[in-house]
Design a protein around this motif. Structure first.
Motif, PDB file in Angstrom:
ATOM      1  N   TYR A 237      -8.553   1.017  -9.528  1.00  0.00           N
ATOM      2  CA  TYR A 237      -9.630   1.271  -8.586  1.00  0.00           C
ATOM      3  C   TYR A 237      -9.519   0.330  -7.384  1.00  0.00           C
ATOM      4  O   TYR A 237      -9.138  -0.835  -7.526  1.00  0.00           O
ATOM      5  N   ARG A 238      -9.865   0.860  -6.228  1.00  0.00           N
ATOM      6  CA  ARG A 238      -9.945  -0.005  -5.046  1.00  0.00           C
ATOM      7  C   ARG A 238     -11.045  -1.036  -5.296  1.00  0.00           C
ATOM      8  O   ARG A 238     -12.128  -0.686  -5.772  1.00  0.00           O
ATOM      9  N   PRO A 239     -10.815  -2.308  -5.033  1.00  0.00           N
ATOM     10  CA  PRO A 239     -11.808  -3.341  -5.317  1.00  0.00           C
ATOM     11  C   PRO A 239     -13.167  -3.035  -4.703  1.00  0.00           C
ATOM     12  O   PRO A 239     -13.266  -2.548  -3.579  1.00  0.00           O
ATOM     13  N   GLY A 240     -14.215  -3.302  -5.475  1.00  0.00           N
ATOM     14  CA  GLY A 240     -15.585  -3.135  -4.996  1.00  0.00           C
ATOM     15  C   GLY A 240     -16.252  -1.849  -5.408  1.00  0.00           C
ATOM     16  O   GLY A 240     -17.444  -1.666  -5.157  1.00  0.00           O
ATOM     17  N   GLN A 241     -15.521  -0.937  -6.052  1.00  0.00           N
ATOM     18  CA  GLN A 241     -16.103   0.327  -6.497  1.00  0.00           C
ATOM     19  C   GLN A 241     -15.272   0.865  -7.671  1.00  0.00           C
ATOM     20  O   GLN A 241     -14.221   0.310  -7.997  1.00  0.00           O
ATOM     21  N   SER A 242     -15.751   1.899  -8.312  1.00  0.00           N
ATOM     22  CA  SER A 242     -15.062   2.416  -9.498  1.00  0.00           C
ATOM     23  C   SER A 242     -14.880   3.930  -9.418  1.00  0.00           C
ATOM     24  O   SER A 242     -14.966   4.629 -10.426  1.00  0.00           O
ATOM     25  N   THR A 243     -14.633   4.417  -8.193  1.00  0.00           N
ATOM     26  CA  THR A 243     -14.421   5.857  -7.987  1.00  0.00           C
ATOM     27  C   THR A 243     -13.039   6.126  -7.413  1.00  0.00           C
ATOM     28  O   THR A 243     -12.268   6.917  -7.963  1.00  0.00           O
ATOM     29  N   GLU A 244     -12.726   5.496  -6.287  1.00  0.00           N
ATOM     30  CA  GLU A 244     -11.443   5.727  -5.630  1.00  0.00           C
ATOM     31  C   GLU A 244     -10.343   4.908  -6.298  1.00  0.00           C
ATOM     32  O   GLU A 244     -10.469   3.691  -6.484  1.00  0.00           O
ATOM     33  N   VAL A 245      -9.273   5.588  -6.633  1.00  0.00           N
ATOM     34  CA  VAL A 245      -8.126   4.931  -7.249  1.00  0.00           C
ATOM     35  C   VAL A 245      -7.001   4.812  -6.230  1.00  0.00           C
ATOM     36  O   VAL A 245      -6.734   5.748  -5.472  1.00  0.00           O
ATOM     37  N   ILE A 246      -6.352   3.649  -6.198  1.00  0.00           N
ATOM     38  CA  ILE A 246      -5.220   3.458  -5.296  1.00  0.00           C
ATOM     39  C   ILE A 246      -3.945   3.251  -6.119  1.00  0.00           C
ATOM     40  O   ILE A 246      -3.993   2.844  -7.278  1.00  0.00           O
ATOM     41  N   THR A 247      -2.820   3.541  -5.509  1.00  0.00           N
ATOM     42  CA  THR A 247      -1.545   3.393  -6.189  1.00  0.00           C
ATOM     43  C   THR A 247      -1.108   1.935  -6.196  1.00  0.00           C
ATOM     44  O   THR A 247      -1.657   1.088  -5.468  1.00  0.00           O
ATOM     45  N   LEU A 248      -0.104   1.642  -6.985  1.00  0.00           N
ATOM     46  CA  LEU A 248       0.495   0.310  -6.974  1.00  0.00           C
ATOM     47  C   LEU A 248       0.893  -0.073  -5.558  1.00  0.00           C
ATOM     48  O   LEU A 248       0.608  -1.182  -5.095  1.00  0.00           O
ATOM     49  N   GLN A 249       1.533   0.844  -4.828  1.00  0.00           N
ATOM     50  CA  GLN A 249       2.063   0.530  -3.505  1.00  0.00           C
ATOM     51  C   GLN A 249       0.980   0.198  -2.490  1.00  0.00           C
ATOM     52  O   GLN A 249       1.254  -0.441  -1.470  1.00  0.00           O
ATOM     53  N   ASP A 250      -0.262   0.629  -2.749  1.00  0.00           N
ATOM     54  CA  ASP A 250      -1.372   0.335  -1.843  1.00  0.00           C
ATOM     55  C   ASP A 250      -2.173  -0.887  -2.271  1.00  0.00           C
ATOM     56  O   ASP A 250      -3.124  -1.277  -1.591  1.00  0.00           O
ATOM     57  N   SER A 251      -1.803  -1.496  -3.366  1.00  0.00           N
ATOM     58  CA  SER A 251      -2.573  -2.614  -3.906  1.00  0.00           C
ATOM     59  C   SER A 251      -2.136  -3.944  -3.300  1.00  0.00           C
ATOM     60  O   SER A 251      -1.002  -4.095  -2.829  1.00  0.00           O
ATOM     61  N   GLU A 252      -3.047  -4.922  -3.335  1.00  0.00           N
ATOM     62  CA  GLU A 252      -2.720  -6.262  -2.863  1.00  0.00           C
ATOM     63  C   GLU A 252      -1.597  -6.865  -3.702  1.00  0.00           C
ATOM     64  O   GLU A 252      -0.752  -7.605  -3.184  1.00  0.00           O
ATOM     65  N   LEU A 253      -1.596  -6.547  -4.975  1.00  0.00           N
ATOM     66  CA  LEU A 253      -0.577  -7.078  -5.860  1.00  0.00           C
ATOM     67  C   LEU A 253       0.820  -6.707  -5.377  1.00  0.00           C
ATOM     68  O   LEU A 253       1.756  -7.509  -5.434  1.00  0.00           O
ATOM     69  N   TYR A 254       0.946  -5.483  -4.833  1.00  0.00           N
ATOM     70  CA  TYR A 254       2.245  -5.016  -4.323  1.00  0.00           C
ATOM     71  C   TYR A 254       2.489  -5.528  -2.907  1.00  0.00           C
ATOM     72  O   TYR A 254       3.581  -6.026  -2.599  1.00  0.00           O
ATOM     73  N   VAL A 255       1.486  -5.411  -2.046  1.00  0.00           N
ATOM     74  CA  VAL A 255       1.630  -5.828  -0.641  1.00  0.00           C
ATOM     75  C   VAL A 255       1.976  -7.312  -0.565  1.00  0.00           C
ATOM     76  O   VAL A 255       2.848  -7.728   0.213  1.00  0.00           O
ATOM     77  N   GLU A 256       1.307  -8.130  -1.379  1.00  0.00           N
ATOM     78  CA  GLU A 256       1.574  -9.572  -1.393  1.00  0.00           C
ATOM     79  C   GLU A 256       2.740  -9.917  -2.317  1.00  0.00           C
ATOM     80  O   GLU A 256       3.143 -11.083  -2.403  1.00  0.00           O
ATOM     81  N   ASP A 257       3.250  -8.922  -3.022  1.00  0.00           N
ATOM     82  CA  ASP A 257       4.371  -9.070  -3.966  1.00  0.00           C
ATOM     83  C   ASP A 257       4.122 -10.205  -4.955  1.00  0.00           C
ATOM     84  O   ASP A 257       4.989 -11.070  -5.170  1.00  0.00           O
TER      85      ASP A 257
END
Length: 297
Positions: A237-257
């Motif tokens: 889920y995109r941080p701050g809500q529990s409806t919209e889901v984002i992919t690994l590639q769109d996550s901070e974990l991936y962007v910040e590697d």
């Protein structure tokens, strides 16, 4: 000796040697409510692997001294202690000294990833996770097998996932990820926030994970047990809500590697497979064609 005869003998020798060399050993870790040797689950998987890769050694991990302990430890033995125990088992198994491939089923997926990150010797070459919850869960889990503990666990997760005693003593709470309160998750998660490098960036975790030849994630498109199902491909889920889901590639974990996954992706080491089935439901033919033949032989 005739040069042509020499070449033929040379090629024959090395081809014969390659054919006689057994495949790399396999380590398997079961999921919640299951055990190492259930003939309907990992016991069956072990047989399929052995039948299709002659001479292969398969170690289906047992956490505890009995099958009953193995099942109960999947609920009540701190995940960090389980990973530490598996690291010892793997290090002390002489069959694994030259390296191994790893198959993690459900929560066994993120646990074996932790082994790769924390315990690089002996080396894990390929990691395949089936329905693993790599970004955690935010939903009430179902065991998948009849078990007396499931309702109790669902109640605890609903009301107190981040209470200290729940975090320390309930395995499923240790990968509970509340997107509505990311700060509490990062500060109080005793397992997942650490192995996902969400507090301090552990460079050793990155270095060790990058040693994998392939990191294969299998997602079950019709999964009714894991919420959200995208966590099986490292989405959430995109941080701050529990409806919209984002992919690994769109996550901070991936962007910040933060785990080296972006580097692995660029190197072609990340593999995303999907199966049209419920949690851990796949056919023998699919398993042999997509896993055994490609990553275990």
């Amino acid at each position: 000796m005739d040069v042509r005869l020499f070449v033929v003998l040379f090629l024959w020798y090395f081809s014969y040697d390659a054919l006689c060399t057994p495949p790399l050993p396999v380590v398997m870790w079961h999921g919640m409510g299951d055990c190492c040797c259930n003939p309907l689950s990992l016991g069956r998987i072990k047989t399929i692997i052995e039948n299709n890769a002659p001479g292969i050694y398969v170690n289906s991990l047992k956490i505890g001294s009995s099958i009953v302990e193995d099942i109960e430890n999947g609920f009540f033995l701190n995940a960090n202690k389980q990973v530490e125990e598996v690291c010892k088992q793997v290090a002390n198994d002489p069959e694994l000294k030259d390296g191994y491939n790893a198959l993690g089923f459900s929560q066994g997926g993120q646990f074996l990833r932790a082994v790769a990150q924390r315990c690089p010797s002996p080396p894990m070459l390929n990691l395949v996770t089936f329905g693993g919850q790599h970004q955690g869960i935010y939903g009430l889990p179902h065991c998948g097998y009849p078990n007396k503990w499931c309702n109790y666990i669902r109640e605890l997760l609903t009301y107190g996932a981040y209470w200290s005693w729940v975090q320390n003593d309930l395995v499923q709470a240790e990968y509970w990820h509340d997107p509505l309160n990311e700060e509490e998750y990062r500060n109080r998660s005793v397992f997942l926030a650490d192995v996902n490098n969400e507090r301090v960036k552990n460079k050793t975790y990155i270095k060790n994970l990058l040693k994998l030849k392939n990191f294969v994630m299998v997602k079950f498109n019709n999964d009714t047990i894991v919420e959200p199902v995208e966590t099986e491909w490292f989405g959430f889920y995109r941080p701050g809500q529990s409806t919209e889901v984002i992919t690994l590639q769109d996550s901070e974990l991936y962007v910040e590697d933060r785990l080296g996954l972006r580097q692995m992706d660029k190197l072609g080491k990340l593999r995303f497979l999907a199966v049209d089935g419920n949690h851990l439901q796949f056919s023998e033919d699919w398993f042999v064609e997509n896993i055994v033949d490609k990553y275990l032989k």
